[in-house]
Each structure stands twice: as C-alpha cells, then as structure tokens.
Design an enzyme around this catalytic site. Structure first.
Site, PDB file in Angstrom:
ATOM      1  N   ASP A  28       0.871  -1.122  -0.064  1.00 25.53           N
ATOM      2  CA  ASP A  28       0.031   0.229   0.002  1.00 25.53           C
ATOM      3  C   ASP A  28       0.903   1.334  -0.189  1.00 25.53           C
ATOM      4  OD1 ASP A  28       0.965  -0.563   2.610  1.00 25.53           O
ATOM      5  OD2 ASP A  28      -1.282  -0.089   3.456  1.00 25.53           O
ATOM      6  N   GLU A  51       9.103 -10.893  -2.143  1.00 25.49           N
ATOM      7  CA  GLU A  51      10.084  -9.812  -2.201  1.00 25.49           C
ATOM      8  C   GLU A  51      11.503 -10.469  -2.496  1.00 25.49           C
ATOM      9  OE1 GLU A  51       6.638  -7.832   0.026  1.00 25.49           O
ATOM     10  OE2 GLU A  51       7.663  -9.565   0.115  1.00 25.49           O
ATOM     11  N   HIS A 114       0.810   0.652  10.242  1.00 20.81           N
ATOM     12  CA  HIS A 114       1.050  -0.688  10.261  1.00 20.81           C
ATOM     13  C   HIS A 114       2.318  -0.798   9.354  1.00 20.81           C
ATOM     14  CE1 HIS A 114      -0.783   0.715   6.576  1.00 20.81           C
ATOM     15  NE2 HIS A 114      -0.243  -0.143   5.801  1.00 20.81           N
ATOM     16  N   HIS A 115       3.159  -1.889   9.453  1.00 18.23           N
ATOM     17  CA  HIS A 115       4.564  -2.169   8.807  1.00 18.23           C
ATOM     18  C   HIS A 115       5.517  -1.435   9.732  1.00 18.23           C
ATOM     19  CE1 HIS A 115       1.982  -4.311   5.897  1.00 18.23           C
ATOM     20  NE2 HIS A 115       2.112  -3.475   4.902  1.00 18.23           N
ATOM     21  N   GLY A 408      26.003 -17.119  -1.836  1.00 17.98           N
ATOM     22  CA  GLY A 408      25.805 -18.604  -1.917  1.00 17.98           C
ATOM     23  C   GLY A 408      24.463 -18.877  -0.999  1.00 17.98           C
ATOM     24  N   ASP A 435      16.748 -30.124  -5.329  1.00 26.51           N
ATOM     25  CA  ASP A 435      15.473 -30.326  -4.793  1.00 26.51           C
ATOM     26  C   ASP A 435      15.334 -29.514  -3.430  1.00 26.51           C
ATOM     27  OD1 ASP A 435      17.442 -32.102  -3.782  1.00 26.51           O
ATOM     28  OD2 ASP A 435      16.053 -33.516  -3.059  1.00 26.51           O
ATOM     29  N   ASN A 462      18.342 -35.228  -5.342  1.00 26.27           N
ATOM     30  CA  ASN A 462      19.113 -36.376  -4.886  1.00 26.27           C
ATOM     31  C   ASN A 462      18.670 -36.723  -3.212  1.00 26.27           C
ATOM     32  OD1 ASN A 462      20.164 -34.069  -3.672  1.00 26.27           O
ATOM     33  ND2 ASN A 462      21.961 -34.076  -4.883  1.00 26.27           N
ATOM     34  N   GLY A 464      17.562 -34.603  -0.517  1.00 26.39           N
ATOM     35  CA  GLY A 464      18.315 -34.072   0.633  1.00 26.39           C
ATOM     36  C   GLY A 464      19.297 -32.810   0.126  1.00 26.39           C
ATOM     37  N   GLU A 468      25.327 -29.879   2.233  1.00 27.27           N
ATOM     38  CA  GLU A 468      25.315 -30.273   3.750  1.00 27.27           C
ATOM     39  C   GLU A 468      25.601 -31.269   4.100  1.00 27.27           C
ATOM     40  OE1 GLU A 468      25.558 -27.188   4.660  1.00 27.27           O
ATOM     41  OE2 GLU A 468      24.035 -25.809   3.591  1.00 27.27           O
TER      42      GLU A 468
END
Length: 560
Positions: A28, A51, A114-115, A408, A435, A462, A464, A468
């Site tokens: 708004d 955003e 607001h916001h 990254g 994925d 794969n 997962g 990591e």
C-alpha cells in the site's frame, strides 16, 4: 520552468541505465509508483511471488543487462528483500532497491502505522539497508531529483546496490527540473595519464621478458562488462588463459589458448600443473573469496603476479592507484606484438569421461547435457552440486553462467533465472536447481508462466541437502525434508489452466521425471525440438553422488 513527477523521474533514470523490467511486490505504500510503471509502454512490472524472489530476479536481470531494480513496500516488504539485495551487494551488481514509505506527514508525526515497529522510528529500516548499499537516500521534495541521480550513479559506478526510499505522497508530487540536469554520470573518470604510462611500460616489459605468461580472468570482468577488450587481449597475446569460478563465461572457451577453470585445489590436476609452469601471471578482475579460490588454496606468487582491476593496477608489489583495467587493457593490447605467441601445452584438460552405467550420475549428466543446449545459452546453476559441476562444463559457444559463489543463498537461481530470461528473451535459459533449494523459491515458476518465458528447468533430485551432508551430518535428519511431487510443478502453478492461457502462458513441452540415461536423452530430444515451450525435468540422481569439484572443496573446507 518545466516540472516532473518525482516517481516519473526515478523511472526515467532506470530506463536510462538499460532497465525495462522492474521486479517487486505491490504494497500500500508503493502502489502509486506501480501505476506509473504499468502505464509506461517501455516498462514491464515483474509481478513476483514475494520480495525475496523479486530481489533474486533483479539480480539475475542485472547480470544480463548491467543493472536491475526491485520495488518493495516499507518494513515488511523491504526486510523480505534484504537477503537478495545483500547478495547483489556482495557479488557486485548495481540493483536499485526502491521502497515505498509512509507519507511525510505520518513520518513527521511519528504515527503508529502498520508495517512499522510501532515506536515512531521511520529510519530503522533505512539504516539497516544503508549497510548493504553503496549509496542510500530517503527522499525529500527539495532534493529528490539530485538524490535519485546520486544513488543510481554511485550504484552503477561502484557495481553495488543502491537504496531509495520514497514517501507515498511524493511519488506523484511535481518538482521543477533543474536547468543543469543532464544524463546520469555512469562512466569512471579517465586514468591519470602519467601514472598509466608508467604502469604500461612496466607491464609491457614484464610480458616481454616472461617465457611462460598466463592469464586468469575473474568475476569483475563480467561485472564491469569488459569481456570484449579482455577477449581481444587474450587473442592478441596467445597466452594460455584460464577463468576463476566467478569468471566462468567471461572468455570464449572455444579459442585455442583457453585452458580451463582455475580454483586452487579444486582445479583439474593438469590445469594446476600448467599454472605452476607460469613465470608471469596476469590476473584480470580477481575476487579472492573462499569458494572462488578453492578455500584460499589459490596461492599465487605475488612476485610474479600482475593484477588488473577496476580501481588499480598492481605489478608485483607496486600499486598504481586509479589505473583502471577498462582503459588500461586496450592500451596493453596495442603494446603487444602483432603475432600471438604460441605454447605447446597439448590438449586441454577435461574431466573424467562418462563412466558406464544406467543411473544419471553427475559424471554422466554434466558431460551429456551440453549436447542438447543452444548457443548463447544462459546457465543458472544453483549453489551446491550444480554450481561446482558447471565449472568444468563445456557449454555451447557464447554461454553466460549465473551462479552465486560468494553469497551462496540457496534458492537464488529460481528467481535469478526469471530475471535473466526476461532480460534476454532471445536466449535460452537453462536452470539447474537442487530439490532442497527449489523448495525455498519454487513460487517463481508461476512468474515464468505469467511472462510467457520458456526456460528448461532441471530439478536435480538427490533427496536432501547434499552439499550440507558432505560437509557435516550425512545421516542427520536436519539435512532431509519432505519429498515433493516435483515433476507436477508446472501443472500446480497453472500452466494448464484455461484461465491463465489468455495471459500468455507458454505452451508446455516435456514435464516429467527421468531416472535413467535413456529416459533423460529421450526427454532432451523433445526439449531440443521445442524451443518455444517451457520444460520441466525432474532428474533422479543417486543420493550421495557429487561432482568431483564439490567433493574436493568440502575436503579442503574442514579448517575454514
């Protein structure tokens, strides 16, 4: 004296720096600006899903067009975009973040709107964003024209982000156009001729005396869009030439003296051996981040290294300040002999050839997929397996690579590929996303469809977070998540709804799951035969299979 609406002047300046799409989400406090964007026949509203995705799209757009813009609303909207904007800042991209803020009257009164945080402080979010911008402003009527120009110019010159807060009541406020108003300042000042002449003499002498000089091209060549003069220097010299990971795509890889990607310990063994032979190393536009240098294993001897950058030329241990590579490199090319030097290094090093089997392994996939790609492709390779596998991929001639090696942020490429695709509708975009990353930003599939874009999307499944798992906790539950029916994504996001077809949704080509090499090749023949369609391939890969480059990087990262 003629006048102009502040919002219109802002948009005129965006168009001046080659922006014709503005990404973002309505709110708004920004909608009067969106009215102007929608009514401008030379602008397109990006209409993103959120955003964060909009900021990624602006980043991808900037990598193709030179600059990008994202519009959000005050507080909730701008904070959602901050991660993506920070990535653009880190990776040196002039993305202008425009924020619609409450009216000047409400701000002056400290109203509990607001916001806001409810404490009457309307500068808090501006102050946050100022830390990830080379220039920032919260517009006032009296200085709006000058401030808009200052922020945009500095962003373009610095190759960093800029922040412009615009109160809702100022968007359509008319202000006088200053008599002295000219075009934006977007070119760096000329190099100091005396200092440049000394630097040129020293560099030319070093080149002349070197027996085995090499060139390493890095990301700032892309950011400053000086690929053409760099290519001319490479061709005229004949020197063996390499790219760092962030410089991938800055060099024509089809030329005889291109030798591959150099990234310290992550490099192909033969490339490492060639670099060791060098008695002179010419770095162009280097970025010494961890992943760009094989976890800082990119250890070049400074006593035989010349660095050409946008802000200085460094010859061994001597620094020539403000001798910018953009002006310096063409002069250096002219100083070279007319006949390129030749070097007998044998065939260029390549990754291990395709190994036998039926599964779609990384060894197979990254060798095979370029066979089906078009020239001048845009490859968006997600952080993790795709990003590192793409380093040694033999893409078609003219390929542009979009990765986020420094920042990254996973999920980046889904939004970035929207920006890239809409920035260059005449080029084919190939999105390679894992994925896990896809689950963060999948909503942008709907934006591809809305804008009639026709990428080829490879969902690498794969099961997962593989990168990591390789770093820590391969069997830990936190590295896994709910499996989705990924191959149905186009359907879910409305590709087949009659209601959407009137909005220009592109026809759908292949959409489905491939688990064997035969299935993959059959699907890719369909992709190749239908360049005017959007395609979605869920590619099933072995759970712990990883590109060689990623495995080496992880092995070298334990003590970071």
């Amino acid at each position: 004296m003629p006048s102009i609406q502040i919002g219109q002047h802002l948009l005129n300046r965006l168009k001046e720096i080659n922006i014709d799409v503005v990404f973002g989400v309505p709110g708004d406090f920004n909608m009067p600006l969106l009215d102007i964007i929608e009514d401008d026949p030379k602008l397109t509203w990006g209409n993103n899903a959120n955003e964060l995705n909009a900021s990624y799209a602006a980043d991808g757009y900037a990598r193709i067009r030179g600059a990008g813009a994202v519009v959000t609303t005050f507080g909730v909207g701008e904070l959602s975009a901050v991660n993506g904007v920070a990535g653009s800042y880190a990776e040196m991209l002039p993305v202008i973040h425009i924020v619609g803020t409450p009216s000047t009257k409400s701000q002056a009164a400290g109203a509990m709107l607001h916001h806001s945080l409810g404490d009457g402080n309307f500068d808090v979010f501006f102050n946050m964003s100022s830390m990830i911008a080379c220039a920032s402003t919260h517009l006032k009527k009296q200085t709006a024209i000058a401030e808009i120009d200052r922020v945009i110019s500095q962003a373009v010159l610095s190759k960093r982000t800029g922040y412009i807060g615009i109160p809702i009541d100022l968007i359509k406020t008319e202000v006088e156009i200053p008599e002295e108003l000219g075009p934006l300042q977007t070119t760096l000042p000329k190099n100091n001729p005396e200092v440049q002449a000394i630097a040129l003499k020293v560099v030319a002498e070093a080149i002349q005396s070197a027996k085995h000089p090499v060139i390493i091209v890095d990301g700032c060549v892309l950011r400053h869009r000086c690929q053409k003069p760099v290519q001319e220097f490479i061709t005229r010299s004949g020197f063996p030439t390499y790219v760092a990971p962030m410089g991938k795509g800055a060099v024509d890889e089809s030329i005889e003296n291109f030798r591959g990607c150099y990234s310290g310990n992550v490099t192909l063994e033969a490339v490492n051996e060639e670099i060791k032979l060098a008695d002179l190393i010419i770095e162009i536009g280097s970025i010494k981040s961890d992943f760009n240098t094989g976890n800082f294993s990119y250890s070049l001897d400074r006593s035989k290294t010349i660095t050409l950058h946008s802000f200085a030329t460094v010859v061994f241990c001597a620094e020539y300040q403000k001798v910018s590579m953009m002006e310096f490199i063409p002069l250096l090319t002219e100083a070279l002999p007319q006949q390129p030097r030749t070097f007998n290094l044998g065939p260029r090093a390549k990754p291990v050839p395709i190994q036998p089997g039926t599964e779609i392994t990384h060894n197979y996939f990254w060798h095979k997929v370029p066979e089906y790609m078009e020239e001048n492709a845009i490859v968006c390779a997600e952080t993790g397996t795709a990003e590192f596998a793409s380093l040694n991929m033999d893409g078609p001639k003219g390929t542009t690579y979009i990765t986020q090696i420094l920042w990254g942020s996973i999920g980046f490429t889904v939004g970035a590929s929207v920006g890239a695709a809409i920035a260059a509708r005449d080029r084919r975009v190939y999105l390679f996303v894992g994925d896990g990353s896809f689950q963060l930003t999948c909503q942008e599939i709907a934006v591809f469809l809305r804008h009639g874009l026709t990428p080829v999307i490879f969902l690498l499944n794969n099961d997962g977070y593989l990168i990591e798992k390789l770093i820590h906790g391969p069997e830990r539950a936190y590295n896994n998540y709910q499996m989705w029916n990924y191959s149905k994504s186009l359907d879910y996001f409305g590709a087949h709804l009659e209601h959407n077809k009137s909005m220009g949704v592109p026809p759908v080509g292949f959409e489905g799951k491939v688990a064997t090499r035969d299935e993959f090749e059959s699907a890719m023949k369909q992709v190749q035969a239908n360049p005017d369609k959007i395609h979605f391939l869920e590619v099933i890969m072995p759970q712990f299979d990883a590109p060689r480059e990623l495995e080496l990087l992880v092995a070298n990262s334990e003590n970071r």
